[in-house]
Motif scaffolding. Structure first.
Motif, PDB file in Angstrom:
ATOM      1  N   TYR A  73      -1.114  -4.792  -2.987  1.00 25.28           N
ATOM      2  CA  TYR A  73      -1.679  -4.573  -1.954  1.00 25.28           C
ATOM      3  C   TYR A  73      -1.583  -2.880  -1.657  1.00 25.28           C
ATOM      4  CZ  TYR A  73      -2.223  -9.443  -0.578  1.00 25.28           C
ATOM      5  OH  TYR A  73      -2.446 -10.650  -0.533  1.00 25.28           O
ATOM      6  N   PHE A  74      -0.740  -2.291  -2.230  1.00 25.61           N
ATOM      7  CA  PHE A  74      -0.360  -0.946  -1.920  1.00 25.61           C
ATOM      8  C   PHE A  74      -1.565  -0.412  -2.778  1.00 25.61           C
ATOM      9  CE2 PHE A  74       2.578   2.735  -2.959  1.00 25.61           C
ATOM     10  CZ  PHE A  74       2.115   3.466  -1.960  1.00 25.61           C
TER      11      PHE A  74
ATOM     12  N   SER B  13     -11.428   0.573   8.539  1.00 24.98           N
ATOM     13  CA  SER B  13     -10.128   1.050   8.745  1.00 24.98           C
ATOM     14  C   SER B  13      -9.287  -0.132   9.298  1.00 24.98           C
ATOM     15  CB  SER B  13     -10.299   2.166   9.757  1.00 24.98           C
ATOM     16  OG  SER B  13     -10.728   3.296   9.013  1.00 24.98           O
ATOM     17  N   PRO B  14      -9.666  -1.108  10.018  1.00 21.98           N
ATOM     18  CA  PRO B  14      -8.880  -2.153  10.420  1.00 21.98           C
ATOM     19  C   PRO B  14      -8.222  -2.936   8.957  1.00 21.98           C
ATOM     20  CG  PRO B  14     -10.393  -2.095  11.903  1.00 21.98           C
ATOM     21  CD  PRO B  14     -10.833  -1.058  10.887  1.00 21.98           C
ATOM     22  N   VAL B  15      -9.187  -3.190   8.389  1.00 22.58           N
ATOM     23  CA  VAL B  15      -8.717  -3.857   7.133  1.00 22.58           C
ATOM     24  C   VAL B  15      -7.885  -3.253   6.220  1.00 22.58           C
ATOM     25  CG1 VAL B  15      -9.630  -4.882   5.023  1.00 22.58           C
ATOM     26  CG2 VAL B  15     -10.931  -5.014   6.971  1.00 22.58           C
ATOM     27  N   HIS B  16      -8.084  -1.717   5.921  1.00 26.31           N
ATOM     28  CA  HIS B  16      -7.201  -0.852   5.305  1.00 26.31           C
ATOM     29  C   HIS B  16      -5.738  -0.905   5.854  1.00 26.31           C
ATOM     30  CE1 HIS B  16      -5.611   2.852   3.368  1.00 26.31           C
ATOM     31  NE2 HIS B  16      -5.515   3.551   4.681  1.00 26.31           N
ATOM     32  N   ALA B  17      -5.711  -0.835   7.347  1.00 32.33           N
ATOM     33  CA  ALA B  17      -4.401  -0.712   7.869  1.00 32.33           C
ATOM     34  C   ALA B  17      -3.482  -2.099   7.961  1.00 32.33           C
ATOM     35  CB  ALA B  17      -4.507  -0.625   9.519  1.00 32.33           C
ATOM     36  N   HIS B  18      -4.291  -3.310   7.951  1.00 30.86           N
ATOM     37  CA  HIS B  18      -3.544  -4.597   7.706  1.00 30.86           C
ATOM     38  C   HIS B  18      -3.247  -4.750   6.379  1.00 30.86           C
ATOM     39  CE1 HIS B  18      -5.391  -5.669  11.474  1.00 30.86           C
ATOM     40  NE2 HIS B  18      -4.458  -6.605  11.742  1.00 30.86           N
TER      41      HIS B  18
ATOM     42  N   GLY C 266       0.419  -6.297   3.753  1.00 27.38           N
ATOM     43  CA  GLY C 266       0.643  -6.443   2.209  1.00 27.38           C
ATOM     44  C   GLY C 266       1.638  -5.575   1.789  1.00 27.38           C
ATOM     45  N   TRP C 267       1.386  -4.361   1.781  1.00 23.11           N
ATOM     46  CA  TRP C 267       2.189  -3.431   1.212  1.00 23.11           C
ATOM     47  C   TRP C 267       3.617  -3.140   1.750  1.00 23.11           C
ATOM     48  CZ3 TRP C 267       5.139  -0.978  -1.964  1.00 23.11           C
ATOM     49  CH2 TRP C 267       5.737   0.333  -1.725  1.00 23.11           C
ATOM     50  N   VAL C 268       3.917  -2.917   3.127  1.00 25.27           N
ATOM     51  CA  VAL C 268       5.140  -2.718   3.723  1.00 25.27           C
ATOM     52  C   VAL C 268       5.944  -4.117   4.178  1.00 25.27           C
ATOM     53  CG1 VAL C 268       6.363  -1.837   5.811  1.00 25.27           C
ATOM     54  CG2 VAL C 268       4.392  -0.644   4.854  1.00 25.27           C
TER      55      VAL C 268
END
Length: 121
Positions: free
Chosen positions: A12-13, A32-37, A42-44
């Motif tokens: 995800y990162f 942008s909302p997809v990128h943030a989610h 995913g990553w964090v």
């Protein structure tokens, strides 16, 4: 389980970073909302879950840990595909797809919380 969570978070990162780069290059920030989610869920979230599971092997070995992992790994792509399609097309018919993925992720998060209360000591 900790290795699976951290490996999943790494996927995800990379996806989040590639999305960010693609949006910057194209100067189109529609997703942008997809990128943030993708970056946060995913990553964090998965990386932190992997660290918790590494520190608390009983939590990692539990069925709750396994369910948490799979609900998260399957729910995020479903939710993000629906959200991306809705943002790109404006089609509100995607809301049920976003909702299914969201319910899966939230269920996984709730299982993680229960797991933490039961096995993190």
């Amino acid at each position: 389980m900790s290795r699976k969570m951290i490996a999943g978070s790494a996927i995800y990162f990379v996806l989040g970073a590639l999305m960010g780069m693609g949006m910057s290059i194209s100067e189109d920030y529609t997703l942008s909302p997809v990128h943030a989610h993708i970056n946060l869920l995913g990553w964090v979230s998965m990386a932190l879950g992997g660290i918790v599971y590494h520190l608390f092997p009983n939590a990692a070995a539990s069925k709750l840990g396994k369910w948490h992992f799979w609900l998260h790994m399957i729910g995020i792509p479903i939710m993000m595909a629906g959200l991306a399609a809705m943002l790109l097309t404006g089609d509100k018919a995607m809301i049920p797809i976003v909702s299914v993925g969201s319910v899966m992720v939230v269920a996984g998060v709730i299982l993680f919380m229960i797991n933490a209360f039961k096995h993190v000591r």
